[in-house]
Structures are given as C-alpha cells and as structure tokens.
Design an enzyme around this catalytic site. Structure first.
Site, PDB file in Angstrom:
ATOM      1  N   SER A  31      10.350  -9.484  21.399  1.00  0.00           N
ATOM      2  CA  SER A  31      10.299  -8.633  22.583  1.00  0.00           C
ATOM      3  C   SER A  31      11.703  -8.324  23.073  1.00  0.00           C
ATOM      4  O   SER A  31      12.628  -9.138  22.919  1.00  0.00           O
ATOM      5  CB  SER A  31       9.546  -9.391  23.688  1.00  0.00           C
ATOM      6  OG  SER A  31       9.748  -8.782  24.938  1.00  0.00           O
ATOM      7  N   TYR A  47       7.780 -17.328  29.125  1.00  0.00           N
ATOM      8  CA  TYR A  47       7.296 -16.421  28.075  1.00  0.00           C
ATOM      9  C   TYR A  47       8.476 -15.875  27.265  1.00  0.00           C
ATOM     10  O   TYR A  47       8.484 -15.911  26.029  1.00  0.00           O
ATOM     11  CB  TYR A  47       6.500 -15.268  28.709  1.00  0.00           C
ATOM     12  CG  TYR A  47       6.411 -14.051  27.826  1.00  0.00           C
ATOM     13  CD1 TYR A  47       5.515 -14.009  26.772  1.00  0.00           C
ATOM     14  CD2 TYR A  47       7.252 -12.953  28.028  1.00  0.00           C
ATOM     15  CE1 TYR A  47       5.458 -12.901  25.937  1.00  0.00           C
ATOM     16  CE2 TYR A  47       7.201 -11.851  27.205  1.00  0.00           C
ATOM     17  CZ  TYR A  47       6.310 -11.830  26.160  1.00  0.00           C
ATOM     18  OH  TYR A  47       6.263 -10.734  25.330  1.00  0.00           O
ATOM     19  N   LYS A 103       9.754 -16.415  23.111  1.00  0.00           N
ATOM     20  CA  LYS A 103      10.143 -15.388  22.128  1.00  0.00           C
ATOM     21  C   LYS A 103      11.537 -15.712  21.586  1.00  0.00           C
ATOM     22  O   LYS A 103      11.783 -15.629  20.380  1.00  0.00           O
ATOM     23  CB  LYS A 103      10.117 -13.994  22.760  1.00  0.00           C
ATOM     24  CG  LYS A 103       8.742 -13.506  23.175  1.00  0.00           C
ATOM     25  CD  LYS A 103       7.840 -13.279  21.976  1.00  0.00           C
ATOM     26  CE  LYS A 103       6.469 -12.757  22.352  1.00  0.00           C
ATOM     27  NZ  LYS A 103       5.517 -12.790  21.227  1.00  0.00           N
TER      28      LYS A 103
HETATM   29  N1  UFG Z   1       5.376  -1.724  37.501  1.00  0.00           N
HETATM   30  C1  UFG Z   1       4.936  -1.260  38.713  1.00  0.00           C
HETATM   31  N2  UFG Z   1       3.668  -1.581  39.125  1.00  0.00           N
HETATM   32  C2  UFG Z   1       2.830  -2.344  38.364  1.00  0.00           C
HETATM   33  C3  UFG Z   1       3.284  -2.825  37.113  1.00  0.00           C
HETATM   34  C4  UFG Z   1       4.565  -2.503  36.723  1.00  0.00           C
HETATM   35  O1  UFG Z   1       5.666  -0.570  39.430  1.00  0.00           O
HETATM   36  O2  UFG Z   1       1.699  -2.605  38.795  1.00  0.00           O
HETATM   37  C5  UFG Z   1       6.721  -1.357  37.051  1.00  0.00           C
HETATM   38  C6  UFG Z   1       7.641  -2.551  36.813  1.00  0.00           C
HETATM   39  O3  UFG Z   1       8.297  -2.893  38.003  1.00  0.00           O
HETATM   40  C7  UFG Z   1       8.567  -2.005  35.734  1.00  0.00           C
HETATM   41  C8  UFG Z   1       7.671  -1.080  34.933  1.00  0.00           C
HETATM   42  O4  UFG Z   1       6.588  -0.745  35.777  1.00  0.00           O
HETATM   43  O5  UFG Z   1       9.597  -1.239  36.295  1.00  0.00           O
HETATM   44  C9  UFG Z   1       7.118  -1.702  33.657  1.00  0.00           C
HETATM   45  O6  UFG Z   1       6.497  -2.932  33.983  1.00  0.00           O
HETATM   46  P1  UFG Z   1       5.568  -3.697  32.912  1.00  0.00           P
HETATM   47  O7  UFG Z   1       5.036  -4.906  33.576  1.00  0.00           O
HETATM   48  O8  UFG Z   1       4.591  -2.740  32.316  1.00  0.00           O
HETATM   49  O9  UFG Z   1       6.580  -4.064  31.738  1.00  0.00           O
HETATM   50  P2  UFG Z   1       7.914  -4.940  31.774  1.00  0.00           P
HETATM   51  O10 UFG Z   1       9.021  -4.044  31.313  1.00  0.00           O
HETATM   52  O11 UFG Z   1       8.095  -5.677  33.031  1.00  0.00           O
HETATM   53  O12 UFG Z   1       7.562  -6.038  30.685  1.00  0.00           O
HETATM   54  C10 UFG Z   1       7.363  -5.670  29.348  1.00  0.00           C
HETATM   55  C11 UFG Z   1       6.349  -6.582  28.687  1.00  0.00           C
HETATM   56  C12 UFG Z   1       6.861  -7.981  28.596  1.00  0.00           C
HETATM   57  C13 UFG Z   1       8.215  -7.991  27.988  1.00  0.00           C
HETATM   58  C14 UFG Z   1       9.155  -7.031  28.654  1.00  0.00           C
HETATM   59  C15 UFG Z   1      10.414  -6.922  27.856  1.00  0.00           C
HETATM   60  O13 UFG Z   1       5.142  -6.606  29.413  1.00  0.00           O
HETATM   61  O14 UFG Z   1       5.986  -8.697  27.759  1.00  0.00           O
HETATM   62  O15 UFG Z   1       8.580  -5.732  28.689  1.00  0.00           O
HETATM   63  O16 UFG Z   1      11.338  -6.079  28.435  1.00  0.00           O
HETATM   64  F1  UFG Z   1       8.750  -9.232  28.087  1.00  0.00           F
END
Ligand code: UFG
Length: 336
Positions: free
Chosen positions: A124, A149, A153
């Site tokens: 990841s 988590y 990885k």
């Molecule tokens: N976000 C929101 N509202 C939500 C969910 C997410 O505004 O309900 C925003 C987050 O703040 C972020 C973006 O949407 O800016 C993406 O969030 P995600 O949770 O979809 O993804 P992340 O980038 O936080 O995490 C993902 C994977 C993880 C991994 C990570 C690596 O889910 O498993 O990328 O960068 F570790």
C-alpha cells in the site's frame, strides 16, 4: 499454470481472479470469509466460465495450507488476505499484527517447502512516510506509518524481501496500491465493506443508494486546490491488470521488485463527489466535518516505473470509476 490467491473472495482479489482467468491462468483461492463472501468467487466463475477451486481456510493454519499447496501445486502465489481497516488497527493492534504477519509467515514457509518462487504482495501507498514528497516514487522514503495496519504492510515488505534475499529461487513483487475504487463493468462484483464504510467511494455510493444520509467531508482547509484531501484513485480493473503484468515479470525474474500502482493524478474529495454526480445523475449530499486524524493533504503516485518495466499503465477514467462503482452498488444495494 495455477496461481494460488489468498483472500480473493475480497474486493481486489476477486477482480484479479477474473483478470488472471482472462489471461489464461488457472486460479485457486483460499479465504476464510472473515470479511468476504464465497458468492464473490461464484460470480467470478460465472463471469469467466472458469472453475476456481475455493478452499475455506485460515492462511495462518499451516496444516491446512500444506494440504492446499499439495493439491493445487501453484506456480505462483498472490497474497491479498489481511485485515485492512486503519481505524480498527489502532483499536486492535495485536489482532492486526497477529493476523497479517502470521498469515504471511505461514504462506512464505509453505512456498519455501513446496519450492514455489513467485510471490506477489498487496502492499500500500501507506508505507510511504509522512516525510515523502508527492508524487511518490518507489525510491521515496518509507516508514513512519501512522497506524498498525500500515506497519503490517511495511513489515511484510521487509519479511518478503528478506526471504527473497536468502532464497535464490524466490521472486517477490511488492505492489503499492494507491486508492482502489470502481468495480467490474458487469456490476456483478465490487467492494462490499462490512458495517459503515471507512473509505470514500463506498461511502459515496451508500449515500447515493440511500443507506447513509450524507457524506462527511473530512476537512476543507488542507493545502490543496479546493481545501479537501487529494488522492490517487485507481480503477480496480486497472489494478487487477497490474497484477497480471507483475506475475509475468515475477515468472521471469528473481529477487525483489517494488511497483507503485496508481494513475499519477490527484483528485480531491469534492472533485470525486462532483464526478460521481455527473457520471450517475445521482446527488450526493455532504457536510464539511473536521479533519480525520492521520490523514495527509495529498497522496499520489509516480507510476512511471510500472509503465517502463511492466508495460502497464492505468487506462480507466474517474468517470469510469464512478459509473462502475454505482452500477455495482445500485444493482446490489445490500452487497452480496
Ligand atoms: N474521506 C472523507 N469522508 C469519508 C471518507 C474519506 O472525506 O467518509 C476523505 C479522506 O479524508 C481522504 C479521502 O477521502 O482525503 C480518501 O480517504 P479513504 O479513507 O478512502 O482512503 P485513504 O487515502 O485514507 O486510505 C487509503 C486506503 C488505506 C491505505 C491508504 C494509503 O484505504 O488502506 O489509502 O495511502 F493505507
């Protein structure tokens, strides 16, 4: 040649099972369904016309895994199995380390015993430390993860590459995924999170289908063009094709190689919401909420190494990602 996939009843594994079958490989799957459904594999068989032997076992169960290796005689292994919820990993760190590390160690031991060399791992972008600058290249600094988590990885990358260093028969490919979204264009398989989704796209689709009232946008004061978080969303079907390219590479090379699988383009939360509304014609009500702890402002890949070495690049658009996620969610409102 048969490829053994762990955790392929899950989101990324199931799409990869289809891509492998379409590329002419036989697929066998081991999954304990702790966070997935055998129905996904049944649908993969239906979509491809291929038989995909499915073993219900915990990858950390050595005796069961030895037996599966003896029956399947895999030519390569792809390891998707693992716990993956960032917030849950903070609450239950030991459960995450135990599960994600034990399964991997058992799998690598079984591979060594059976003299199976090629190992493709679902890593990841989370392994890049907060000090790394976007776009991340494979040379960017790793470590400094903000949750267990992410550390699993990071640790599994070290374990697998250490195993490859010690065993000249091994070929390890570490695939650092950015943000997988979308679904198979048939709408028959897709992401099926249990409980309230943590990730943005499944949250959006569940708001759109009426299961959740509105989206919370976590922060609008980041140093990004519209103030909301920027990520590199990649269509899961492109990601699945990346695994086939990685497998071909692993079958011809020894040692360890790392690849970013992303598009190289950053998309903000609000851009994704608006793209979704445009692609589907469905409104997604949202509210601005506080930042989510641990989130970075902007994360996107430099995916040029995968293009140069594997001949792979992401091809699907943000519109495709939204339309395909919606086709899956709207035709399967309660998942499998
Ligand atoms: N976000 C929101 N509202 C939500 C969910 C997410 O505004 O309900 C925003 C987050 O703040 C972020 C973006 O949407 O800016 C993406 O969030 P995600 O949770 O979809 O993804 P992340 O980038 O936080 O995490 C993902 C994977 C993880 C991994 C990570 C690596 O889910 O498993 O990328 O960068 F570790």
């Amino acid at each position: 040649m048969t490829i053994l996939l762990t955790g392929a009843a899950g989101y990324i594994g199931s799409h990869t099972a289809i891509a492998l079958a379409e590329a002419g490989y036989d697929v066998a799957i081991v999954d304990d369904f702790s966070n997935s459904s055998p129905e996904a594999v049944r649908r993969c068989e239906e979509l491809t016309g291929a038989k995909m032997p499915l073993f219900n076992a915990d990858v950390a169960d050595k005796a069961a895994m030895r037996d599966i290796f003896a029956q399947v005689k895999p030519g390569a292994v792809m390891h998707f199995a693992g716990f993956k919820a960032v917030g849950e990993s903070v609450a239950k760190p030991l459960m995450y380390y135990r599960n994600n590390l034990d399964t991997t160690l058992t799998l690598l031991e079984c591979m060594a015993e059976a003299q199976v060399g090629p190992f493709i791992f679902s890593s990841s972008a989370t392994v890049y430390g907060a000090k790394a600058k976007v776009p991340y290249t494979e040379e960017s600094e790793i470590g400094g993860c903000t949750n267990p988590y992410g550390w699993t990885k990071f640790m599994i990358e070290q374990i697998a590459s250490g195993a490859a260093k010690a065993d000249p028969n091994m070929s390890v490919v570490l695939l650092r995924y950015f943000n997988p979204v979308g679904a198979h264009e048939s709408g028959r398989i897709g992401e099926n999170p249990t409980g309230i989704p943590n990730n943005l796209m499944p949250y959006i689709t569940q708001v759109a289908v009426g299961r959740l009232p509105h989206l919370n946008v976590f922060g609008d004061d980041y140093d990004t063009p519209d103030g909301t978080g920027v990520r590199d969303y990649i269509h899961v079907v492109d990601l699945a094709r990346g695994h086939v390219a990685a497998l071909r590479y692993a079958l011809e090379h020894k040692g360890t190689e790392v690849f970013n699988l992303g598009t190289g383009h950053g998309v903000s939360v609000l851009e994704l919401v608006h793209a979704f509304e445009q692609a589907t014609g469905v409104k997604v009500p949202y509210k601005i909420a506080p930042r989510r702890p641990g989130d970075l402002a902007s994360v996107y890949a430099d995916p040029s190494k995968a293009q140069r070495v594997l001949g792979w690049k992401a091809e699907k658009t943000v519109q495709d990602m939204c339309a395909d996620s919606w086709r899956w969610q709207s035709s399967n409102p309660q998942g499998y």
